[in-house]
Design a protein around this motif. Sequence first.
Motif, PDB file in Angstrom:
ATOM      1  N   SER A  37      -0.331   0.324  -4.848  1.00  0.00           N
ATOM      2  CA  SER A  37      -0.435   1.646  -4.233  1.00  0.00           C
ATOM      3  C   SER A  37       0.942   2.295  -4.101  1.00  0.00           C
ATOM      4  O   SER A  37       1.092   3.510  -4.281  1.00  0.00           O
ATOM      5  N   SER A  38       1.984   1.490  -3.825  1.00  0.00           N
ATOM      6  CA  SER A  38       3.331   2.036  -3.737  1.00  0.00           C
ATOM      7  C   SER A  38       3.804   2.532  -5.095  1.00  0.00           C
ATOM      8  O   SER A  38       4.466   3.578  -5.203  1.00  0.00           O
ATOM      9  N   ALA A  52       6.697   6.088   4.240  1.00  0.00           N
ATOM     10  CA  ALA A  52       6.352   6.495   2.877  1.00  0.00           C
ATOM     11  C   ALA A  52       4.969   7.107   2.825  1.00  0.00           C
ATOM     12  O   ALA A  52       4.722   8.066   2.076  1.00  0.00           O
ATOM     13  N   GLN A  53       4.055   6.571   3.628  1.00  0.00           N
ATOM     14  CA  GLN A  53       2.701   7.125   3.670  1.00  0.00           C
ATOM     15  C   GLN A  53       2.719   8.569   4.152  1.00  0.00           C
ATOM     16  O   GLN A  53       1.960   9.404   3.667  1.00  0.00           O
ATOM     17  N   GLN A  54       3.589   8.879   5.112  1.00  0.00           N
ATOM     18  CA  GLN A  54       3.664  10.236   5.634  1.00  0.00           C
ATOM     19  C   GLN A  54       4.413  11.165   4.677  1.00  0.00           C
ATOM     20  O   GLN A  54       4.022  12.321   4.483  1.00  0.00           O
ATOM     21  N   PHE A  55       5.485  10.653   4.067  1.00  0.00           N
ATOM     22  CA  PHE A  55       6.324  11.505   3.227  1.00  0.00           C
ATOM     23  C   PHE A  55       5.785  11.684   1.811  1.00  0.00           C
ATOM     24  O   PHE A  55       6.286  12.535   1.068  1.00  0.00           O
ATOM     25  N   CYS A  56       4.782  10.889   1.427  1.00  0.00           N
ATOM     26  CA  CYS A  56       4.252  11.015   0.067  1.00  0.00           C
ATOM     27  C   CYS A  56       3.473  12.319  -0.123  1.00  0.00           C
ATOM     28  O   CYS A  56       3.209  12.723  -1.260  1.00  0.00           O
ATOM     29  N   GLY A  57       3.090  12.974   0.964  1.00  0.00           N
ATOM     30  CA  GLY A  57       2.435  14.270   0.868  1.00  0.00           C
ATOM     31  C   GLY A  57       0.930  14.233   0.935  1.00  0.00           C
ATOM     32  O   GLY A  57       0.282  15.282   0.827  1.00  0.00           O
ATOM     33  N   ILE A  58       0.339  13.060   1.142  1.00  0.00           N
ATOM     34  CA  ILE A  58      -1.115  12.972   1.137  1.00  0.00           C
ATOM     35  C   ILE A  58      -1.726  13.725   2.317  1.00  0.00           C
ATOM     36  O   ILE A  58      -2.810  14.306   2.199  1.00  0.00           O
ATOM     37  N   ASN A  59      -1.038  13.743   3.465  1.00  0.00           N
ATOM     38  CA  ASN A  59      -1.565  14.485   4.608  1.00  0.00           C
ATOM     39  C   ASN A  59      -1.615  15.978   4.327  1.00  0.00           C
ATOM     40  O   ASN A  59      -2.560  16.673   4.736  1.00  0.00           O
TER      41      ASN A  59
END
Length: 220
Positions: A217-218, A159-166
Amino acid sequence: FILGFASGFSSVLVPIYLGELAPPRLRGMLGTLTQFALVIGILISNIMGLSFSTESLWRYLFAITPITCVIQLALAPFLFESPRWLLGKDPSSLKARYIIKQLRGLRYDHEVETEVGHFVMGGAAQKTEQTSNKDVLGEMLGRSKIRMLLFSALVLQMAQQFCGINAVFYYSTDFFRGVIDNPSIGTTLVGAVNVIATYAALLLMDRCGRKTLILWSSGG
């Protein structure tokens, strides 16, 4: 390649090192300091990039990396060895006791021995529960409670990768191009927000608990 190799090593080893040095009540906060230092570094690079990201000055900005490496190498001899690692090799290690005394600010030997006992018992419990590398995955998948924790950890990382923050961090300048006059200012503002959010997590880590912060955060 070398920079990426070093960054990967430090991102894994530094939290482990801090966790083994820190007292239990400060372990969460000190572990978060790694991420806090990381986002501060990103913000500083963004700020410096406002002035130095030109064809004639970019080399000065790049030179900060080797200068920082030299400073780290010069300060490395002043780092303490991990007392947990020393006691794992030799439970009677005098060096480990000296380091614990210095880190905790203890005055009496019986206080030091109490801390040593905590390290030794924790290491012994870990060795008792150890299995071979081939059996680790099978054990995690075979036990329902551990299996759920494993899937939860995987989902959180995905989820951290797919949330778009990168994408926001890597391409923020392109996102702001055409929206504001200087896209680099928008990138710097993103870095500032990241620092503020990480600092808030640093303060709330041991007060509110990890699970509560993860849920909030989620939800965001």
